[in-house]
Design an enzyme around this catalytic site. Sequence first.
Site, PDB file in Angstrom:
ATOM      1  N   ASP A  55       0.816  -1.222   0.000  1.00 65.27           N
ATOM      2  CA  ASP A  55       0.000   0.000   0.000  1.00 65.27           C
ATOM      3  C   ASP A  55       0.845   1.265   0.000  1.00 65.27           C
ATOM      4  OD1 ASP A  55      -1.998  -1.731   0.132  1.00 65.27           O
ATOM      5  OD2 ASP A  55      -2.784  -1.115   2.092  1.00 65.27           O
ATOM      6  N   ASP A  59       0.574   4.148  -2.689  1.00 64.36           N
ATOM      7  CA  ASP A  59       0.220   5.515  -2.269  1.00 64.36           C
ATOM      8  C   ASP A  59       1.284   6.509  -2.714  1.00 64.36           C
ATOM      9  OD1 ASP A  59      -1.994   4.551  -1.104  1.00 64.36           O
ATOM     10  OD2 ASP A  59      -1.258   4.675   0.958  1.00 64.36           O
ATOM     11  N   SER A 104     -36.220  -7.225 -16.175  1.00 64.74           N
ATOM     12  CA  SER A 104     -35.975  -8.032 -14.988  1.00 64.74           C
ATOM     13  C   SER A 104     -35.911  -9.498 -15.416  1.00 64.74           C
ATOM     14  CB  SER A 104     -37.120  -7.782 -14.024  1.00 64.74           C
ATOM     15  OG  SER A 104     -36.789  -8.344 -12.798  1.00 64.74           O
ATOM     16  N   LEU A 105     -35.869 -10.411 -14.475  1.00 57.82           N
ATOM     17  CA  LEU A 105     -35.822 -11.831 -14.831  1.00 57.82           C
ATOM     18  C   LEU A 105     -37.032 -12.542 -14.243  1.00 57.82           C
ATOM     19  CD1 LEU A 105     -32.083 -12.687 -14.055  1.00 57.82           C
ATOM     20  CD2 LEU A 105     -33.109 -12.469 -16.308  1.00 57.82           C
ATOM     21  N   GLU A 135     -24.663 -18.559 -13.733  1.00 61.83           N
ATOM     22  CA  GLU A 135     -23.851 -17.623 -12.935  1.00 61.83           C
ATOM     23  C   GLU A 135     -24.543 -17.341 -11.601  1.00 61.83           C
ATOM     24  OE1 GLU A 135     -23.963 -14.043 -15.224  1.00 61.83           O
ATOM     25  OE2 GLU A 135     -23.454 -15.131 -17.043  1.00 61.83           O
ATOM     26  N   LYS A 137     -26.418 -15.189  -8.849  1.00 61.19           N
ATOM     27  CA  LYS A 137     -27.308 -14.031  -8.922  1.00 61.19           C
ATOM     28  C   LYS A 137     -26.935 -13.121  -7.742  1.00 61.19           C
ATOM     29  CE  LYS A 137     -32.194 -12.773  -9.243  1.00 61.19           C
ATOM     30  NZ  LYS A 137     -32.101 -11.668  -8.335  1.00 61.19           N
ATOM     31  N   ASP A 139     -26.728 -10.206  -5.091  1.00 55.85           N
ATOM     32  CA  ASP A 139     -27.769  -9.487  -4.375  1.00 55.85           C
ATOM     33  C   ASP A 139     -27.274  -8.065  -4.126  1.00 55.85           C
ATOM     34  OD1 ASP A 139     -30.173  -9.238  -3.240  1.00 55.85           O
ATOM     35  OD2 ASP A 139     -29.694 -10.258  -1.375  1.00 55.85           O
ATOM     36  N   ARG A 158     -30.826   1.233 -12.556  1.00 52.36           N
ATOM     37  CA  ARG A 158     -31.860   0.587 -13.360  1.00 52.36           C
ATOM     38  C   ARG A 158     -33.094   1.483 -13.496  1.00 52.36           C
ATOM     39  NH1 ARG A 158     -36.313  -2.693 -12.582  1.00 52.36           N
ATOM     40  NH2 ARG A 158     -36.621  -4.143 -14.296  1.00 52.36           N
ATOM     41  N   GLU A 196     -23.891  -5.612 -11.519  1.00 51.72           N
ATOM     42  CA  GLU A 196     -24.473  -5.412 -10.198  1.00 51.72           C
ATOM     43  C   GLU A 196     -23.425  -4.808  -9.268  1.00 51.72           C
ATOM     44  OE1 GLU A 196     -27.553  -6.656 -10.357  1.00 51.72           O
ATOM     45  OE2 GLU A 196     -28.262  -6.920  -8.302  1.00 51.72           O
ATOM     46  N   TYR A 248     -22.178  -8.751 -15.959  1.00 51.13           N
ATOM     47  CA  TYR A 248     -22.657 -10.063 -16.405  1.00 51.13           C
ATOM     48  C   TYR A 248     -23.421 -10.050 -17.727  1.00 51.13           C
ATOM     49  CZ  TYR A 248     -26.447  -8.112 -13.527  1.00 51.13           C
ATOM     50  OH  TYR A 248     -27.377  -7.286 -12.973  1.00 51.13           O
ATOM     51  N   LYS A 318     -28.692 -18.690 -18.325  1.00 54.74           N
ATOM     52  CA  LYS A 318     -28.843 -17.970 -19.590  1.00 54.74           C
ATOM     53  C   LYS A 318     -28.556 -18.896 -20.775  1.00 54.74           C
ATOM     54  CE  LYS A 318     -27.136 -13.877 -17.269  1.00 54.74           C
ATOM     55  NZ  LYS A 318     -26.063 -12.902 -17.068  1.00 54.74           N
ATOM     56  N   LYS A 342     -34.151 -18.928  -7.630  1.00 54.86           N
ATOM     57  CA  LYS A 342     -34.004 -18.294  -6.317  1.00 54.86           C
ATOM     58  C   LYS A 342     -33.738 -19.335  -5.234  1.00 54.86           C
ATOM     59  CE  LYS A 342     -35.702 -14.392  -5.576  1.00 54.86           C
ATOM     60  NZ  LYS A 342     -35.184 -13.040  -5.396  1.00 54.86           N
ATOM     61  N   CYS A 436     -28.340   5.170  32.070  1.00 55.72           N
ATOM     62  CA  CYS A 436     -27.313   4.289  31.513  1.00 55.72           C
ATOM     63  C   CYS A 436     -27.263   2.975  32.298  1.00 55.72           C
ATOM     64  CB  CYS A 436     -25.959   4.984  31.556  1.00 55.72           C
ATOM     65  SG  CYS A 436     -24.621   3.890  31.066  1.00 55.72           S
ATOM     66  N   CYS A 439     -23.569   3.087  34.134  1.00 60.30           N
ATOM     67  CA  CYS A 439     -23.168   4.072  35.146  1.00 60.30           C
ATOM     68  C   CYS A 439     -24.358   4.797  35.772  1.00 60.30           C
ATOM     69  CB  CYS A 439     -22.188   5.076  34.555  1.00 60.30           C
ATOM     70  SG  CYS A 439     -22.988   6.229  33.429  1.00 60.30           S
ATOM     71  N   CYS A 454     -25.324   7.820  26.455  1.00 57.99           N
ATOM     72  CA  CYS A 454     -24.860   8.172  27.800  1.00 57.99           C
ATOM     73  C   CYS A 454     -23.754   9.206  27.602  1.00 57.99           C
ATOM     74  CB  CYS A 454     -24.299   6.937  28.496  1.00 57.99           C
ATOM     75  SG  CYS A 454     -23.404   7.330  29.999  1.00 57.99           S
ATOM     76  N   CYS A 459     -18.069   7.035  32.179  1.00 60.84           N
ATOM     77  CA  CYS A 459     -18.849   5.791  32.192  1.00 60.84           C
ATOM     78  C   CYS A 459     -17.914   4.610  31.881  1.00 60.84           C
ATOM     79  CB  CYS A 459     -19.963   5.883  31.153  1.00 60.84           C
ATOM     80  SG  CYS A 459     -20.806   4.331  30.887  1.00 60.84           S
TER      81      CYS A 459
HETATM   82  S1  IVH Z   1     -28.822 -10.962 -16.269  1.00 61.23           S
HETATM   83  C1  IVH Z   1     -31.627  -9.130 -19.468  1.00 61.23           C
HETATM   84  N1  IVH Z   1     -27.154 -11.941 -14.485  1.00 61.23           N
HETATM   85  O1  IVH Z   1     -31.117  -9.854 -10.891  1.00 61.23           O
HETATM   86  C2  IVH Z   1     -30.925  -9.910 -18.415  1.00 61.23           C
HETATM   87  N2  IVH Z   1     -28.875 -10.479 -13.722  1.00 61.23           N
HETATM   88  O2  IVH Z   1     -33.959 -10.368 -10.486  1.00 61.23           O
HETATM   89  C3  IVH Z   1     -30.183  -9.072 -17.487  1.00 61.23           C
HETATM   90  N3  IVH Z   1     -28.790 -10.018 -11.306  1.00 61.23           N
HETATM   91  O3  IVH Z   1     -32.315  -7.222 -12.870  1.00 61.23           O
HETATM   92  C4  IVH Z   1     -29.952  -9.663 -16.180  1.00 61.23           C
HETATM   93  N4  IVH Z   1     -27.037 -11.255 -10.880  1.00 61.23           N
HETATM   94  O4  IVH Z   1     -30.155  -6.843 -11.455  1.00 61.23           O
HETATM   95  C5  IVH Z   1     -28.241 -11.148 -14.706  1.00 61.23           C
HETATM   96  N5  IVH Z   1     -25.586 -12.873 -13.055  1.00 61.23           N
HETATM   97  C6  IVH Z   1     -26.645 -12.073 -13.248  1.00 61.23           C
HETATM   98  C7  IVH Z   1     -27.282 -11.369 -12.200  1.00 61.23           C
HETATM   99  C8  IVH Z   1     -28.404 -10.585 -12.480  1.00 61.23           C
HETATM  100  C9  IVH Z   1     -27.936 -10.437 -10.359  1.00 61.23           C
HETATM  101  C10 IVH Z   1     -29.932  -9.114 -11.026  1.00 61.23           C
HETATM  102  C11 IVH Z   1     -30.216  -8.091 -12.099  1.00 61.23           C
HETATM  103  C12 IVH Z   1     -31.628  -8.368 -12.542  1.00 61.23           C
HETATM  104  C13 IVH Z   1     -32.172  -9.042 -11.327  1.00 61.23           C
HETATM  105  C14 IVH Z   1     -33.410  -9.862 -11.654  1.00 61.23           C
END
Ligand code: IVH
Length: 696
Positions: A55, A59, A104-105, A135, A137, A139, A158, A196, A248, A318, A342, A436, A439, A454, A459
């Site tokens: 580091d 730096d 979304s998915l 892959e 998913k 969070d 998004r 993400e 992704y 996918k 999920k 407290c 104390c 406090c 204390c």
């Molecule tokens: S693909 C059109 N890959 O999950 C397809 N999404 O619940 C684009 N997410 O909106 C999404 N990991 O924000 C993709 N490996 C991954 C992901 C992923 C997390 C999120 C993403 C999406 C949401 C759907």
Amino acid sequence: MYNSKDTIELIQQSKTFLLNSNDNNYVQTNIELLRKILQFHEYKYYIENNAIINDNEYDFLYTLLEKTEKQFPELITKDSPTQRVGNSLNESFSTVQHLVPMLSLENSYNAEDLNDFDRKAREASGLNEIEYCVEPKFDGASISLIYENDFLVRATTRGNGVEGDDITNNIKQIRSIPLSAPFSRYGITQIEIRGEVIMTKEAFVKYNERLVQQGLATVANPRNTAAGSLRIKNPKEVAERNLDAFLYHVSYCLANQTFLTTYNTHDAQLKLLWDCGFRSTEKIKFIAKNINEVIEYVKSFEQKRDDLPYEIDGMVIKVNNLSLQEKLGMTSHHPRWAIAYKFKARQATTILKNIDFQVGRTGAVTPVAKLEPVFIGGVTVSSISVHNEDYIKEKDLKIGDTVLIERAGDVIPQIVQSIVEQRKGTEQEIIFPKYCPVCNNELFKEEGEAVWRCVNIECEAQVVEKIIHFVSKDAMDIKSFGEANVRKFYELKLLKDIPEIYKLNFSVISTIEGFGKKSIDNLQAAIEASKHQPLYRLIFGLGIRFVGETTAKTLANSVDHLLEFKNKTEEDLQQLEDVGTKIATSIRHFFSTESNIKMLEELELLGVQLKNTKKEIVSSGELLGQTFLFTGTLSKLKRSEAEALAEEHGGIIVSGVSAKLNYLVVGEDAGSKLEKAKKINTIKIISEEEFLQLVG
Ligand code: IVH
């Protein structure tokens, strides 16, 4: 991104640069190389988790670039590592339209759902078997990045899927997202990438620790923290939170025909992103030949989710072939070529037995729920912080309640709710104390704050927590001291405040069980070594409210001696970078409190360094850029300590004797290096004593 030849070359160039760093002419003419070197080290550190310089060296090079660019602003480039740091606040976030809607998915929860998804895809394509890319998913919060002619030009949230907020300034603070990438090499002029933003479990724990240190309420989970971080006003605060990103999906790509025919699968695009310096899912993806392999893989992965350094809430499956993806198309809500699987939320119910009220270093009182131990997501949970009084009210918690606990996307389990239907009528209200619990002084709550505090600085709980913070790793780093010893010594009345760390009675300690000669020697040496810690560590260790590590560094760099703060007004303090009214008031309060000044004076008398040694030497240029080599056995310092000390004062450690060496520090039984150095008369050969004098 970097093949082994590039890597070797860049390592060599880094060394050469460090050696020539005090030659202004060299730095100025090689500024592009300096940037390349820094970008390379950022890649090694942030993408590959495989840093090759320490580091201090990083730096040092970064500061050199910053200094040179300040002197010659015409040499600044858009993608210079210095350009991440936003100087202005985000007043508002303008709304921008996505190049392609961010869909979304669809969700699936079991093998049947996945088989259904596969059947539809096979029917629509007429194929017997479909290859999938699987892959994690993540969070976190989804983002979209646009690169034009190799430069990052825009980053967005998004939003509603059609338009999102322009968060480019904040995204630039995430070091694993490159500011430029060599897309043109592949014939790409414009590309939109999805990914993400996440907070790793480690960064989340650190962030909460920082909040506790600042006496602020903690946050519940990494997902919300990551999402919230994207829209905060101060980009520097974003940088401090150490966010990360995984990419992704390529959602749009303006490229030549050769590219489009070569990169015709999803996983080829992941590899392309990886090769261009992105942390894509390339290294964690799995290619499944058919849906059976997908099902087997996602099930086995679910068992391993707790071992990952970040939170995932499922897997994404996918269709790998891009023309097949196109053929399958999409609904208005989700693509037909991908599905999310999920994981089950990790939930359990248990009994809330009691609430403990714990007093922290800043006096903040945190309610902690004591539970009937319950096993959830790989760990046994018996207590959970319930943050503050409002939270208890919001969740309608009572002692004796059956409560639902969840670890979905949370490093730290949370209480979701009390199960009101199971109440027997014997449950008791939780009454937040007015005094407290340690104390007995009255508690106060500032307007607009959620935390009761406090304010008695004597204390006991606060005193112990303050000492624990002082010795901790990020503060004075007194190894082998630790929380348990602080508590033990405090109970035995061997330690009642910070200065007493330096006055411990070791003959009494040697009579305590578990304290042999070796552990006492180690402890003594660590306490002694801490006296020479850089000033910022001492400042941070003092636990001044709102003063985190970064502010401590800014403060340390602004003085020659810590006690100069006695005479600084709030206006003076506000001149410093990142010091606003709130922080300035807190610092002023600390240094105008007589007992604090007395404590600092006592620490100085006990040998603790209150001077800013780094500033003195670095600004006088004495050791800046000077090269050091240590040989033989040193008697006072460990080799690593001596090297760190030299580096702290601007010195550079080299590995061999050459005409480029400035100082050879000689310990006992020095051998061939000493003989070699004697033949080069520009090398100063000094003893360990002389070295210690040199570094003050
Ligand atoms: S693909 C059109 N890959 O999950 C397809 N999404 O619940 C684009 N997410 O909106 C999404 N990991 O924000 C993709 N490996 C991954 C992901 C992923 C997390 C999120 C993403 C999406 C949401 C759907």
